[in-house]
Design an enzyme around this catalytic site. Structure first.
Site, PDB file in Angstrom:
ATOM      1  N   LYS A 107       0.848  -1.206   0.000  1.00  8.89           N
ATOM      2  CA  LYS A 107       0.000   0.000   0.000  1.00  8.89           C
ATOM      3  C   LYS A 107       0.875   1.245   0.000  1.00  8.89           C
ATOM      4  CE  LYS A 107      -3.740   2.396   2.357  1.00  8.89           C
ATOM      5  NZ  LYS A 107      -4.736   2.429   3.456  1.00  8.89           N
ATOM      6  N   GLU A 109      10.773  -4.768   4.041  1.00 10.68           N
ATOM      7  CA  GLU A 109      10.860  -6.187   3.655  1.00 10.68           C
ATOM      8  C   GLU A 109      10.479  -6.359   2.186  1.00 10.68           C
ATOM      9  OE1 GLU A 109       9.340  -6.286   8.029  1.00 10.68           O
ATOM     10  OE2 GLU A 109       9.147  -4.996   6.262  1.00 10.68           O
ATOM     11  N   GLY A 152      -4.853  -1.891   4.996  1.00 11.22           N
ATOM     12  CA  GLY A 152      -4.055  -3.026   4.516  1.00 11.22           C
ATOM     13  C   GLY A 152      -4.676  -4.364   4.881  1.00 11.22           C
ATOM     14  N   ARG A 153      -5.085  -4.500   6.144  1.00 14.65           N
ATOM     15  CA  ARG A 153      -5.592  -5.792   6.609  1.00 14.65           C
ATOM     16  C   ARG A 153      -7.030  -6.031   6.169  1.00 14.65           C
ATOM     17  NH1 ARG A 153      -4.230  -2.348  10.552  1.00 14.65           N
ATOM     18  NH2 ARG A 153      -5.933  -1.403  11.772  1.00 14.65           N
ATOM     19  N   GLU A 166      -4.092  -6.401  15.029  1.00 16.51           N
ATOM     20  CA  GLU A 166      -3.615  -5.100  14.552  1.00 16.51           C
ATOM     21  C   GLU A 166      -4.749  -4.078  14.585  1.00 16.51           C
ATOM     22  OE1 GLU A 166      -0.260  -4.600  11.418  1.00 16.51           O
ATOM     23  OE2 GLU A 166      -2.089  -3.940  10.400  1.00 16.51           O
ATOM     24  N   HIS A 224      -3.517 -32.799  18.829  1.00 15.85           N
ATOM     25  CA  HIS A 224      -2.345 -33.559  19.298  1.00 15.85           C
ATOM     26  C   HIS A 224      -1.230 -32.606  19.714  1.00 15.85           C
ATOM     27  CE1 HIS A 224      -4.435 -37.070  17.695  1.00 15.85           C
ATOM     28  NE2 HIS A 224      -4.818 -36.233  16.753  1.00 15.85           N
ATOM     29  N   LYS A 272       9.865  -0.607  13.960  1.00 19.43           N
ATOM     30  CA  LYS A 272      10.440  -0.361  12.617  1.00 19.43           C
ATOM     31  C   LYS A 272      11.464   0.773  12.703  1.00 19.43           C
ATOM     32  CE  LYS A 272       6.143  -1.359  10.042  1.00 19.43           C
ATOM     33  NZ  LYS A 272       5.179  -0.765   9.078  1.00 19.43           N
TER      34      LYS A 272
HETATM   35  O1  F6P Z   1       3.529  -2.877   9.731  1.00 18.07           O
HETATM   36  C1  F6P Z   1       2.224  -3.093   9.641  1.00 18.07           C
HETATM   37  C2  F6P Z   1       1.701  -2.739   8.282  1.00 18.07           C
HETATM   38  O2  F6P Z   1       1.666  -1.382   8.107  1.00 18.07           O
HETATM   39  C3  F6P Z   1       0.346  -3.366   8.057  1.00 18.07           C
HETATM   40  O3  F6P Z   1      -0.695  -2.593   8.554  1.00 18.07           O
HETATM   41  C4  F6P Z   1       0.338  -3.518   6.565  1.00 18.07           C
HETATM   42  O4  F6P Z   1      -0.636  -4.411   6.146  1.00 18.07           O
HETATM   43  C5  F6P Z   1       1.754  -4.008   6.314  1.00 18.07           C
HETATM   44  O5  F6P Z   1       2.550  -3.296   7.264  1.00 18.07           O
HETATM   45  C6  F6P Z   1       2.283  -3.837   4.942  1.00 18.07           C
HETATM   46  O6  F6P Z   1       2.223  -2.506   4.541  1.00 18.07           O
HETATM   47  P1  F6P Z   1       2.316  -2.107   2.983  1.00 18.07           P
HETATM   48  O7  F6P Z   1       1.190  -2.756   2.275  1.00 18.07           O
HETATM   49  O8  F6P Z   1       2.259  -0.622   2.972  1.00 18.07           O
HETATM   50  O9  F6P Z   1       3.637  -2.628   2.491  1.00 18.07           O
END
Ligand code: F6P
Length: 538
Positions: free
Chosen positions: A204, A210, A264-265, A350, A381, A506
């Site tokens: 987003k 990452e 995002g979620r 979150e 189990h 972060k």
């Molecule tokens: O760190 C949490 C977050 O901001 C989430 O809310 C989001 O879904 C995820 O990182 C990834 O963010 P992006 O889609 O901006 O890479």
């Protein structure tokens, strides 16, 4: 001044219900009410929601509904549907519902359905061309392998749904890479042919380290095989930050926008669902959206006492704040739903892992439970022992897909039903002792062992049961949890749509190198760990 829920008479009424029910076992509640299942279960299309194994009676149920009324939940649902800026800290709407069924949706008075339809048409065009073998790589070979690079909401939803709907996949293989640990990307690339592989960079913000790190590594891998010029044909992006995606070198016609009013979620229904659509095709992706829209219509129109997300949300608050259940176990009795708990962890924790009200004052009650879980019967189990004989109340959602009528599937479903029943019923000492004696164990030995076999039971659970896990059924299920989370956020008085907390770690990760050797800014433990890491790298 936002009112803490603890100030409400409706909350005090629930405290009274808690005291009144204290010590009453679910076995008694069933014995007292032969209609309990009919009273405390609901259906929406082919989804059955059985909440009769929750520790409630009609009066506690009514008190929960009264709490929802006292918190003007119908108004809150209307405000979300009307595109008001309910995400007040970020000044945004939360209108994931607008992604599901066309319709005329507005954000802050501005029509957004056209942009939704435009993006969906672009996604459909791309996916249909991909399935038809018309999307070709630098060497002219059709793309047959898509790798989504994204994390959090840009990974968990599409990954969970692609896994869940594996039976609906088509000619294109889809993999997901989230972790910055290079091992995940390496494992996927080991199975990939550059000529047939397309990377979707899903983010987003297009700032997530990452995702950008993995995207850069993927580009280096591709360039090594096919040269610099190949990037344009082997990359696409989904983002709200179109400029950054273009700057990364992705052609505008391969950048799919997502709106800022989609969290995002809550975004698997948007263009973030592109990798999922690549896997299952547009017809099934549309069916997923239609299922979510079924739940949206129900949520917006059903009266509170017959509204599945509302009741599920209220029961979650009852367990968290009145039944001392600090966690929620989500146990899908379906191998392909194995990724659902991880997806719901982000959605719930979150969203509602918050501690302040709208005005910044303390919320005053426990908020989001700790959500965990795994696929049944595997968990039986592993962690069910604690649910039977541990010292904690564990609230549980059993998710049951009846499926095909074959012997193995029958065993799976039988176990799901048996687990919720046994966790509720328990086993008392007399029964345990009698069983031991019946096996020929001596009376003294039976007396010695029986206490170790006692299961107190009374573990609260809900069962969600469906005949098949179709795309439409999955859409309903996921939207149910989304709306349940919103209900809880409204009742607790927290903002379910921001996530400022995650930024702290972060930020420190970005600066940790600069903080080295500055004890004023970095604790001795972390300094020590950094020195240990350095020693490992020498
Ligand atoms: O760190 C949490 C977050 O901001 C989430 O809310 C989001 O879904 C995820 O990182 C990834 O963010 P992006 O889609 O901006 O890479």
């Amino acid at each position: 001044m936002t009112t803490s829920v603890t100030q409400l008479p409706a909350w005090h009424a629930l405290q009274h219900e808690q005291q009144r029910l204290d010590g009453q076992h679910l076995n008694q509640l069933f014995a007292q009410d032969p209609q309990r299942f009919e009273r405390f279960s609901l259906r929406l299309a082919d989804l059955l929601f059985d909440f009769s194994k929750q520790r409630i009676t009609q009066s506690s149920f009514d008190a929960l509904i009264a709490l929802a009324e006292a918190r003007d939940l119908p108004g809150a649902i209307r405000r979300m549907a009307q595109g008001e800026l309910i995400n007040h800290t970020e000044g945004r709407a939360a209108l994931h519902m607008a992604l599901r069924n066309g319709g005329t949706w507005q954000v802050a008075g501005q029509l957004v359905s056209d942009e939704v339809a435009h993006t969906q048409a672009r996604v459909r065009h791309f996916v249909d061309a991909l399935w038809a073998g018309e999307i070709r790589g630098a060497t002219g070979q059709p793309i047959r392998h898509v790798v989504n690079i994204g994390i959090g909401g840009s990974d968990l939803g599409p990954r969970m749904a692609a896994h869940a709907l594996h039976a609906y996949t088509g000619p294109v293989k889809v993999d997901f890479v989230a972790n910055v640990d290079p091992a995940e990307l390496r494992a996927v690339l080991a199975q990939a042919q550059p000529e047939q592989t397309l990377f979707i960079v899903s983010s987003k913000t297009f700032t997530t380290i990452e995702t950008l790190t993995n995207a850069q590594s993927a580009r280096t891998w591709l360039q090594a095989a096919l040269g610099e010029a190949a990037v344009a044909q082997h990359f696409a992006a989904v983002s709200n930050n179109v400029a950054a995606a273009s700057a990364f070198g992705i052609r505008p016609e391969r950048v799919f926008a997502m709106a800022e009013w989609v969290g995002g979620r809550y975004s698997m229904w948007s263009a973030i669902g592109l990798p999922l659509a690549c896997a299952i095709g547009m017809e099934h992706f549309q069916a997923l959206l239609a299922g979510a829209s079924d739940m949206d219509q129900h949520f917006m129109t059903a009266p509170l006492h017959a509204n599945m997300p509302v009741i599920m949300g209220l029961l979650g608050i009852w367990n968290t704040d009145f039944q001392d259940a600090p966690s929620l176990a989500v146990l899908p009795y379906s191998h392909v739903l194995g990724e659902l708990p991880a997806y719901l962890q982000q959605l719930e924790m979150e969203s509602n892992g918050k501690r302040v009200l709208a005005d910044g004052s303390p919320v005053g009650v426990h908020t989001s439970p700790i959500l965990w879980g795994g696929a049944g019967t595997v968990g039986q189990h592993a962690y069910h022992q604690l649910m039977y004989q541990g010292t904690r109340t564990v609230a549980t959602d059993f998710i049951v897909v009846v499926g095909a009528d074959d012997p193995a599937q029958r065993i799976l479903v039988d176990n799901a039903l048996a687990q919720s029943a046994a966790l509720m019923a328990g086993k008392d000492q007399a029964t345990a002792q009698a069983e031991l004696l019946a096996k020929g164990v001596s009376a003294s030995e039976a007396e010695r062992i029986a206490p170790h076999m006692v299961c107190p039971g009374n573990q609260p659970s809900t069962t969600l049961l469906m005949p098949q896990l179709t795309p439409r059924a999955l859409g309903r299920l996921v939207a149910l949890y989304e709306h349940k989370v919103y209900v809880q956020g409204c009742i607790w008085g927290i903002n379910s749509f921001d996530q400022y907390g995650v930024e702290l770690g972060k930020q420190m990760a970005r600066n940790i190198d600069a903080l080295r050797n500055d004890p004023a800014k970095l604790d001795a433990s972390t300094q020590g760990l950094m020195a240990a890491v350095d020693a490992c790298r020498c």
